[in-house]
Every structure is written in structure tokens, then in C-alpha cells.
Design an enzyme around this catalytic site. Structure first.
Site, PDB file in Angstrom:
ATOM      1  N   LYS A 208       0.697  -0.997  -0.168  1.00  0.00           N
ATOM      2  CA  LYS A 208      -0.324   0.235   0.168  1.00  0.00           C
ATOM      3  C   LYS A 208       1.180   1.420   0.049  1.00  0.00           C
ATOM      4  CE  LYS A 208      -3.034   2.378   3.221  1.00  0.00           C
ATOM      5  NZ  LYS A 208      -4.602   2.017   3.853  1.00  0.00           N
ATOM      6  N   GLU A 214      10.555  -4.630   4.629  1.00  0.00           N
ATOM      7  CA  GLU A 214      11.016  -5.865   4.184  1.00  0.00           C
ATOM      8  C   GLU A 214      10.026  -6.402   2.455  1.00  0.00           C
ATOM      9  OE1 GLU A 214       9.620  -5.246   6.529  1.00  0.00           O
ATOM     10  OE2 GLU A 214       9.198  -6.518   8.609  1.00  0.00           O
ATOM     11  N   GLY A 269      -5.133  -1.865   4.969  1.00  0.00           N
ATOM     12  CA  GLY A 269      -4.227  -2.663   4.858  1.00  0.00           C
ATOM     13  C   GLY A 269      -4.520  -4.416   4.918  1.00  0.00           C
ATOM     14  N   HIS A 385      -4.297 -32.932  18.026  1.00  0.00           N
ATOM     15  CA  HIS A 385      -2.917 -33.876  18.229  1.00  0.00           C
ATOM     16  C   HIS A 385      -2.202 -33.252  18.850  1.00  0.00           C
ATOM     17  CE1 HIS A 385      -4.653 -37.737  16.884  1.00  0.00           C
ATOM     18  NE2 HIS A 385      -5.315 -37.240  16.233  1.00  0.00           N
ATOM     19  N   LYS A 513       9.432  -0.464  14.213  1.00  0.00           N
ATOM     20  CA  LYS A 513       9.713  -0.175  13.344  1.00  0.00           C
ATOM     21  C   LYS A 513      10.894   1.034  12.461  1.00  0.00           C
ATOM     22  CE  LYS A 513       5.423  -0.908  10.236  1.00  0.00           C
ATOM     23  NZ  LYS A 513       4.664   0.046   9.364  1.00  0.00           N
TER      24      LYS A 513
HETATM   25  O1  F6P Z   1       2.359  -4.044   9.662  1.00  0.00           O
HETATM   26  C1  F6P Z   1       1.625  -2.603   9.736  1.00  0.00           C
HETATM   27  C2  F6P Z   1       1.519  -2.769   8.135  1.00  0.00           C
HETATM   28  O2  F6P Z   1       0.813  -1.576   8.189  1.00  0.00           O
HETATM   29  C3  F6P Z   1       0.317  -3.599   7.814  1.00  0.00           C
HETATM   30  O3  F6P Z   1      -1.020  -2.765   8.178  1.00  0.00           O
HETATM   31  C4  F6P Z   1      -0.158  -3.518   6.228  1.00  0.00           C
HETATM   32  O4  F6P Z   1      -1.046  -4.515   5.954  1.00  0.00           O
HETATM   33  C5  F6P Z   1       1.041  -4.353   6.823  1.00  0.00           C
HETATM   34  O5  F6P Z   1       2.014  -3.351   7.195  1.00  0.00           O
HETATM   35  C6  F6P Z   1       2.260  -4.003   5.368  1.00  0.00           C
HETATM   36  O6  F6P Z   1       2.393  -2.671   4.497  1.00  0.00           O
HETATM   37  P1  F6P Z   1       2.143  -2.009   3.257  1.00  0.00           P
HETATM   38  O7  F6P Z   1       1.158  -2.861   2.253  1.00  0.00           O
HETATM   39  O8  F6P Z   1       2.243  -0.670   2.898  1.00  0.00           O
HETATM   40  O9  F6P Z   1       3.444  -2.814   2.656  1.00  0.00           O
END
Ligand code: F6P
Length: 551
Positions: A208, A214, A269, A385, A513
Site C-alpha cells: 500500500k 521488508e 492493509g 494431536h 519499525k
Molecule cells: O504491519 C503494519 C502494516 O502497516 C499492516 O497494516 C500492513 O498490512 C502491512 O504493514 C504492509 O504495509 P504495506 O502494504 O504498506 O507494505
């Protein structure tokens, strides 16, 4: 705007407190014995769905009090506010309109006076056109070969939802191999790309914000992998697409804007699988199945607006508040009796815990009541289990949701009957338990003497009275999956409204973060580590020492 009523200040809350004292010791097995119509009165039967909540520690009075709590908290107003596009995500000044993405009616949906439906339909059409071209092999990779593998790079809502759905709808999958990479641990990318042909691999960069560490790290490595193998930067325009709200960041990254599938800040998100973020789903199962998924969700959107807290979502939400706040329950197990739903608990963890894991209410005050619970689970029968022992005989009360489908998509011998038998038997066992008298009789019948019986008996008793709710659908289809997801989305909405928290922000993920930045700097600089606490400093130094020793 959204109501801001502290539930603990209501008359219903006080009544629920008193009522809890009256009913806390009630045994569900007695409630069933006393009332032959309990199942009918505590279940909802719909065309393709049965919600059985009769095995819960509730009476008619409990449900009536929970309903009146919802009335006092003006839950219906909150639901309305969401669907009309009010900025109910007040801390981020945003509307919450994942429902617009699956609006199958001709009605407009307004955000700040603008009807968003034409844009929604335009992006859906863009996704459909692209998906058809990739699936039928018309969209070619850089060297002219058709795409065979799609790798979605995203994290959180840009991964969990689409990944869960692609797994859940594997039965409906086409020829494309659709994979997911989320972790910044390179192992994830490396293992998912092992054996892939760079000429026939398409990467989807799903983010988004298009700034998530990451995702952008993985995206850069994927780009480098493509260029290293295909020998030309131009391959990116054919083999990388972006799903984002951030046009300029997509452009800066070098992805062709014709291959950017946009969405909007009013799509959260964790609620975004219905948007462009669902492109991997559409590629995996085709546009028609994706539409059926939207239709299923739309049906629940209509129901929750009509039925409010009487809807399946409303009942799940009220039960959750009842257990979390009156029984002091902390965790809730979600147990799909369907292998295709193996990622559903992980998806729901983010959806629910990121939404209602808040301790400040909508008036800016710390809550004095409990909010979101810990969601966890695994598919049945594997969980039986593994961790069911603690549910049956541990010291914690853990309500469970069972999710099952009457018909198997893979009818093979008696597998499905056994699967369903296990699902129903677990509900029975958790409710009934096994008392001392029954256990003693069995041990006597097995020929044990009284000393042996007295020694073993306490271990064989099950206290029972553990609540379970079962959602039984006719069959796992794109439509029923859409319903299931939307049911839980609206459960989260209604629970958040009852608990007076803002369900659609997630400030709690920010601090980690932020702190990762100075920590990373210290790791990369390999200089004297300062400004950090002694423990973190010790960890960084130990990491550096271990690395130096082995290099
Ligand atoms: O973990 C925080 C967050 O903002 C989530 O709400 C979101 O789904 C995720 O990081 C990924 O964010 P983006 O789509 O902006 O990479």
C-alpha cells in the site's frame, strides 16, 4: 461520526456483570437437558450456512443483555457510518470502505463527496484484462515466453489475505504457480525462487505504502535477480507489476505505470484482499472466481447492514465481548476443519489483533475493560494431536470457533466423514466433559482395583463446559469463502464498536519499525554501539563477534 460510548458506563454492562454471577456456574450440558429447543434458539440457519452457537455459556437473557449493550453503544450507527464512507478511522482521518470494493449494486459510494465506484470498477477491469492476458499466455516475459510463475512480494495485509485465499481456493486454480514472499529474511525469497525460470517469472510488488522495509528489500533483490539472469533492465517492464496507493514510489522504483494497479487510502492493509492487492488471487483462480469471492462478501455486507448485531458477525462479536470481559478469557482458537483453510488463522490474527489490540478508547482514555483477544489456531484434525489437550484439561478457558464444510472438494473414501465426525465430536467433548462418576464406572469395568482407580481418576476427568461455535457451510467455493472472510471482518468491526476502540488504525506497529533503523545502523556500521540499552548492545556485539569469528 462514530459513537464514542464507554461500554462500562452503560446500564447493560452493569446488568451483564450481575448476570454473569448468576450464570457463570451453569453447565451447558444441563442447559441442553432442560431445553429441547436450545439448538434451534441458539443457531442461525441460512441457505448455505449454519451458525451453531448453542454450545456457548449463554442464556436468552445473556443474549438480550448483549443486544441491549450494543444498543446503548450505538453499534448500528457505527456500522452505518462505515458503509456510508464516514472517516471512522479518526486517528488517520480516513474512511473505511473495503465494502466499496465488493459493492455489486449500482449504488454510488461517496468519500469526501466523490463517488468512488467508477475508480473501483476501472481498476477491477484493469486487473481482469491483465489477468486474462497472463493466464492465457498472451502477456509474455522479456524473452517472449509466457508467464508460468507469479511471486507476490508483500507483507502483513499485502500478503496474509491473498496468500490465505490462494491456498483456500487451490481447488479452483489454473495453470499458474502462484507463490508468496513476505519475510525480510532472504531465505524466504531464495527458497521461493529456487528452481524458477527467470524468463517465465512475474513478480507482483504488493505494498500500500510502497515504503515497507521488508517488501522493498525483497523487491530490490527480486529486481536484481531478474536483471542478473535476463541481462537487461528493460525486463522489469514486462516482469514486475505493482499494487499500491503510492504512484511516485512505484515510478521511482522503475515499474511501468501501465503495470501499476492502484487502490486508495480508504482501504486498510488487512482489509485489502478485495482491492488490487487481490491480483495474485485473480491470477491464481481467474477473474470469474475472484468476482464470486466479491459477491460472497457483498452478501455479508448487505446482511450486516440489515441485521446489525443479529447477523452472524454480530453474534460472534457479542460472544467475544462476553467471554473477554466477563469470563476473563484471553485467547480464542479458530479451528478450520478444512485443509484448504490452513492459513485462515494466520490471516485472522492480523485482521483481528491489529484491529482490536488497542488499550486507548475512542475518547483518548485508557480502557478499563478488555479489548481484542489473542487469536490462534491450526486446521483440525492436526490441532487435536497437538494443543487440544490444554483446551480440554488445562487451566485456561479457551472458546473455539470450528469452521467446516458439509461437502468435501476431494471426496475420497470416508476421509470427509471422519473429518466431520472429529469436528462435531470435539464440540461435544468440550461441552459435555466427562465427570468422576462416568470415569470411575469405566475404570471399574476395565478391571482396576480401587487403589489404582483412585490414583488415575483425577487425570481422566474432563471438566467440560468449554464454549464452541460452529460455522458450517455447504461447500468451500469462492463465494462461501468471501462470505466467511466478510463475516469475520464484520465481527471485528462490531466488536471494536462495542469495545469503543478505533479498529482501523495500527499505531502499535510503528515503534518497532522506528527502532529498527538505529539498530540496523549500528549493525551495518560495526562501530562502537551506543545509545542503545545494554541488552540490545550485547546482542549486536555478540552477533558481530560470531560473524567475525566465522569469517
Ligand atoms: O504491519 C503494519 C502494516 O502497516 C499492516 O497494516 C500492513 O498490512 C502491512 O504493514 C504492509 O504495509 P504495506 O502494504 O504498506 O507494505
Amino acid at each position: 461520526m462514530i459513537p464514542k460510548i464507554d461500554p462500562t458506563s452503560t446500564l447493560s454492562w452493569k446488568r451483564l456483570k450481575a448476570h454473569f454471577e448468576d450464570v457463570k456456574a451453569l453447565q451447558m450440558r444441563d442447559l441442553f437437558e432442560e431445553d429441547s429447543s436450545r439448538f434451534e434458539r441458539f443457531s442461525v440457519q441460512r441457505e448455505n450456512l449454519l451458525l451453531d452457537f448453542s454450545k456457548n455459556r449463554v442464556t436468552e437473557e445473556t443474549m438480550a443483555l448483549l443486544r441491549s449493550l450494543a444498543q446503548e453503544c450505538e453499534v448500528e450507527e457505527g456500522i452505518k457510518a462505515m458503509f456510508v464512507g464516514a472517516a471512522i478511522n479518526e486517528t488517520e482521518h480516513r474512511a473505511v470502505l473495503h465494502s466499496a470494493l465488493r459493492n455489486r449494486s449500482a449504488s454510488p459510494v461517496y468519500v469526501d463527496g466523490e463517488n468512488v465506484m467508477p475508480a473501483v470498477q476501472e481498476v477491477l477491469a484493469q486487473m481482469q484484462a491483465f489477468a486474462y492476458r497472463v493466464i492465457c499466455g498472451e502477456h509474455k516475459g522479456f524473452t517472449g515466453r509466457p508467464i508460468e510463475t507469479v511471486v507476490n512480494i508483500g507483507i502483513g495485509g499485502s500478503d496474509l489475505g491473498p496468500y490465505m485465499v490462494v491456498e483456500a481456493l487451490k481447488h479452483y486454480a489454473n495453470r499458474l504457480d502462484v507463490r508468496f514472499v513476505s519475510n525480510v529474511d532472504a531465505t524466504h525469497l531464495v527458497e521461493q525462487c529456487k528452481g524458477l525460470d527467470p524468463e517465465t517469472t512475474l513478480f507482483i510488488i504488493a505494498s500500500k505504502t510502497f515504503t515497507t522495509q521488508e517488501t522493498m528489500t525483497n523487491a530490490r533483490s527480486a529486481r536484481a535477480w531478474l536483471i542478473a539472469h535476463l541481462g537487461d533492465e528493460d525486463c522489469i517492464s514486462k516482469q514486475m507489476v505493482a499494487l499500491s496507493t503510492n504512484r511516485s514510489a512505484v515510478e521511482d522504483f522503475g515499474i511501468d505505470l501501465a503495470h501499476m494497479f492502484p487502490f486508495w487510502d480508504w482501504v486498510g492493509g488487512r482489509y485489502s484482499l478485495w482491492s488490487a492487492i487481490g491480483l495474485s488471487i485473480m491470477l491464481a483462480v481467474g477473474p470469474d472466481h475472484f468476482e464470486a469471492l466479491l459477491e460472497g462478501a457483498y452478501e455479508e455486507d448487505e446482511r450486516v447492514q440489515e441485521e446489525g448485531v443479529e447477523s452472524v458477525s454480530g453474534i460472534l462479536a457479542m460472544l467475544s465481548v462476553w467471554y473477554g470481559n466477563f469470563f476473563g478469557v484471553e485467547t480464542h482458537a479458530v479451528l478450520p476443519y478444512d485443509q484448504y483453510l490452513h492459513r485462515f488463522p494466520a490471516f485472522l490474527q492480523q485482521a483481528d489483533m491489529e484491529s482490536n489490540g488497542k488499550a486507548v478508547d475512542r475518547n483518548g482514555k485508557r480502557t478499563t475493560h478488555e479489548t481484542g483477544s489473542i487469536i490462534w489456531g491450526e486446521p483440525g484434525t492436526n490441532g487435536q494431536h497437538a494443543f487440544y489437550q490444554l483446551i480440554h484439561q488445562g487451566t485456561k478457558l479457551i472458546p473455539c470457533d470450528f469452521i467446516a464444510f458439509a461437502q468435501s472438494l476431494n471426496p475420497t473414501g470416508d476421509h470427509h466423514h471422519k473429518l466431520m465426525a472429529n469436528c462435531f465430536a470435539q464440540g461435544m467433548a468440550l461441552m459435555q466433559g466427562k465427570d468422576e462418576v462416568t470415569v470411575r464406572k469405566e475404570l471399574v469395568a476395565s478391571g482396576m482395583d480401587s487403589v489404582q482407580i483412585d490414583a488415575l481418576l483425577p487425570y481422566k476427568v474432563f471438566k467440560g463446559n468449554i464454549p464452541t461455535t460452529t460455522l458450517l457451510f455447504d461447500r468451500l467455493t469462492p463465494r462461501s469463502l468471501g462470505q466467511l472472510i466478510a463475516i469475520y471482518e464484520h465481527k471485528i468491526l462490531i466488536e471494536g464498536l462495542l469495545l469503543n476502540v478505533y479498529s482501523f488504525d495500527q499505531w502499535g506497529v510503528e515503534l518497532g519499525k522506528e527502532l529498527a533503523k538505529p539498530v540496523l545502523k549500528n549493525i551495518l556500521d560495526r562501530t562502537e554501539v551506543d545509545d542503545l540499552d545494554a541488552s540490545t548492545r550485547g546482542l549486536i556485539l555478540a552477533m558481530q563477534n560470531f560473524t567475525n569469528r566465522s569469517s
